[in-house]
Design an enzyme around this catalytic site. Structure first.
Site, PDB file in Angstrom:
ATOM      1  N   GLU A 119      91.465 -23.120  54.332  1.00  0.00           N
ATOM      2  CA  GLU A 119      92.212 -22.635  53.165  1.00  0.00           C
ATOM      3  C   GLU A 119      93.177 -21.519  53.530  1.00  0.00           C
ATOM      4  OE1 GLU A 119      89.822 -19.442  50.649  1.00  0.00           O
ATOM      5  OE2 GLU A 119      88.465 -21.035  51.274  1.00  0.00           O
ATOM      6  N   ASP A 176      79.737 -20.857  51.059  1.00  0.00           N
ATOM      7  CA  ASP A 176      81.061 -20.338  51.394  1.00  0.00           C
ATOM      8  C   ASP A 176      80.925 -18.880  51.823  1.00  0.00           C
ATOM      9  OD1 ASP A 176      83.720 -19.693  51.625  1.00  0.00           O
ATOM     10  OD2 ASP A 176      84.257 -20.186  49.563  1.00  0.00           O
ATOM     11  N   HIS A 203      90.867 -27.364  48.980  1.00  0.00           N
ATOM     12  CA  HIS A 203      90.500 -26.084  48.397  1.00  0.00           C
ATOM     13  C   HIS A 203      91.281 -25.927  47.096  1.00  0.00           C
ATOM     14  CE1 HIS A 203      90.896 -21.657  47.776  1.00  0.00           C
ATOM     15  NE2 HIS A 203      89.639 -21.674  48.180  1.00  0.00           N
ATOM     16  N   GLU A 247      81.133 -23.186  54.860  1.00  0.00           N
ATOM     17  CA  GLU A 247      82.581 -23.004  54.706  1.00  0.00           C
ATOM     18  C   GLU A 247      83.048 -21.651  55.232  1.00  0.00           C
ATOM     19  OE1 GLU A 247      85.742 -22.872  50.944  1.00  0.00           O
ATOM     20  OE2 GLU A 247      83.917 -24.086  50.830  1.00  0.00           O
TER      21      GLU A 247
END
Length: 389
Positions: free
Chosen positions: A253, A201, A303, A227
């Site tokens: 997200e 991420d 998320h 991500e």
């Protein structure tokens, strides 16, 4: 039945040590809960995405902007309420904090609807496609007092620990820069071994060219997804990365409502969509976004950030998510679970979900709560202890 009060509860405490991701370090843990009370004594609980001062700003939106618009309305008319609030706030922001605030209220209305019907939310949506969900544990966060080398050594151990805890996969943070970030990813791969799924991420910290550099290295490490590699506004960059890399590109997200998601999905820049129900507009809007994702044949893994309220809501939604595209062994979503220090995950509820305990004994899965509404009840004494104004 009528809505008689809407109250925000912003909770906060000092973390044992600062944690960080690519955008900032933080020393406090926050959560923003929303409580909707009716004249018949039924109370619904929801949660708004956003920490710290963002939560305090959203508290003002919930109590001073949204509450006056819907007091006296029937909480069962949640779609009417959603569109009334959205339409009246459209001139002041179709994204961001107004949508985060509306999300918490909408979730609480669904909780009320479930309690009125005596059914869990997944039953209101249409039933459970699965009675348990696989869980991945995220950790390996940045520390302000550690070098890239010391972080790498920590990441090896922490990744191995998360695997040992029983989680089916793990996710790490990056954000030091392309070359040191690759070393951090290599450390996580060493920690979990060759056959364990891990994800990375970036929290949108790279340029497109740097994302290609990191993404190619992650391909070689057999990472499962990359991500938010670049800024969420850069739709063209996402499409280029998805076309040019052999790793799943995930994100979303930071996107809101069906209209924002329509642009992302039509752009074909994501392999895996990650909507945040506590931000994009609540359960009502999440279901519309989910339908859009599946209409574009884009699988969804939600998320999840915040307290056990958010975790419980997502368990309901993951249960009700249809398999996409289907078959004997369809692609299945996973529950995201924060393994770092979090009182609001461990101690908030009267009857804790105990995700970590379930994962340890069930080969990396958790069961879906079957009590009415979101299926959990917060401890009001705990809320009073940690609430800030």
């Amino acid at each position: 039945m009528k809505i008689v009060k809407i109250q925000s509860h912003v909770l906060q405490y000092d973390l044992p040590e600062p944690l960080g991701y690519s955008q900032q370090y933080y020393a406090k843990r926050s959560a923003h809960l929303v409580e909707v009370t009716t004249d018949e004594g039924i109370t619904g609980w929801g949660e708004c995405f956003g920490p710290g001062n963002v939560a305090l700003a959203n508290k003002a939106i919930v109590e001073r902007v949204i509450q006056p618009l819907i007091l006296g309305m029937d909480p069962m008319d949640r779609d009417v309420i959603w569109h009334k609030v959205y339409n009246l706030l459209r001139d002041h922001g179709q994204k961001g904090m107004p949508m985060q605030a509306l999300s918490g209220v909408d979730i609480a209305l669904w909780d009320i609807a479930g309690k009125v019907a005596g059914l869990p939310i997944h039953k209101l949506i249409g039933g459970a496609h699965r009675d348990h969900v696989t869980v991945y544990g995220y950790g390996m966060m940045l520390r302000p007092d550690e070098t890239a080398d010391s972080l790498a050594a920590r990441f090896v151990d922490e990744a191995a620990e998360i695997k040992e805890m029983g989680f089916a996969a793990t996710k790490m943070k990056v954000g030091l820069g392309p070359k040191p970030d690759v070393k951090l990813a290599e450390a996580v791969r060493r920690g979990v071994g060759d056959d364990f799924r891990f994800m990375v991420d970036a929290n949108h910290c790279y340029t497109t060219s740097d994302a290609f550099y990191v993404g190619r290295a992650l391909q070689d490490l057999d990472a499962y997804w990359f991500e938010e590699p670049i800024a969420p506004e850069d739709h063209d960059g996402y499409r280029e990365l998805r076309a040019g890399l052999d790793i799943n590109i995930s994100g979303g997200e930071a996107e809101f409502n069906r209209w924002g998601w329509r642009q992302i999905l039509e752009n074909r820049g994501l392999d895996i969509a990650q909507p945040e129900v506590c931000a994009l507009g609540g359960i009502s809007e999440y279901l519309r976004v989910l339908a859009l994702c599946h209409a574009h044949f884009t699988p969804v893994t939600n998320h999840v950030w915040g307290s056990d309220i958010a975790v419980a809501v997502n368990l309901q939604l993951l249960a009700a998510m249809p398999p996409m595209p289907g078959g004997l062994h369809p692609w299945e979503p996973m529950l995201e679970f924060d393994t770092t220090h979090n009182h609001f995950r461990d101690d908030l509820l009267e009857d804790p979900l105990d995700i970590a305990g379930q994962v340890k004994t069930t080969n990396g899965t958790v069961t879906i709560p079957d009590k009415p509404g979101i299926g959990v009840t917060p401890n009001t004494d705990f809320i009073s202890e940690f609430e800030i104004t």
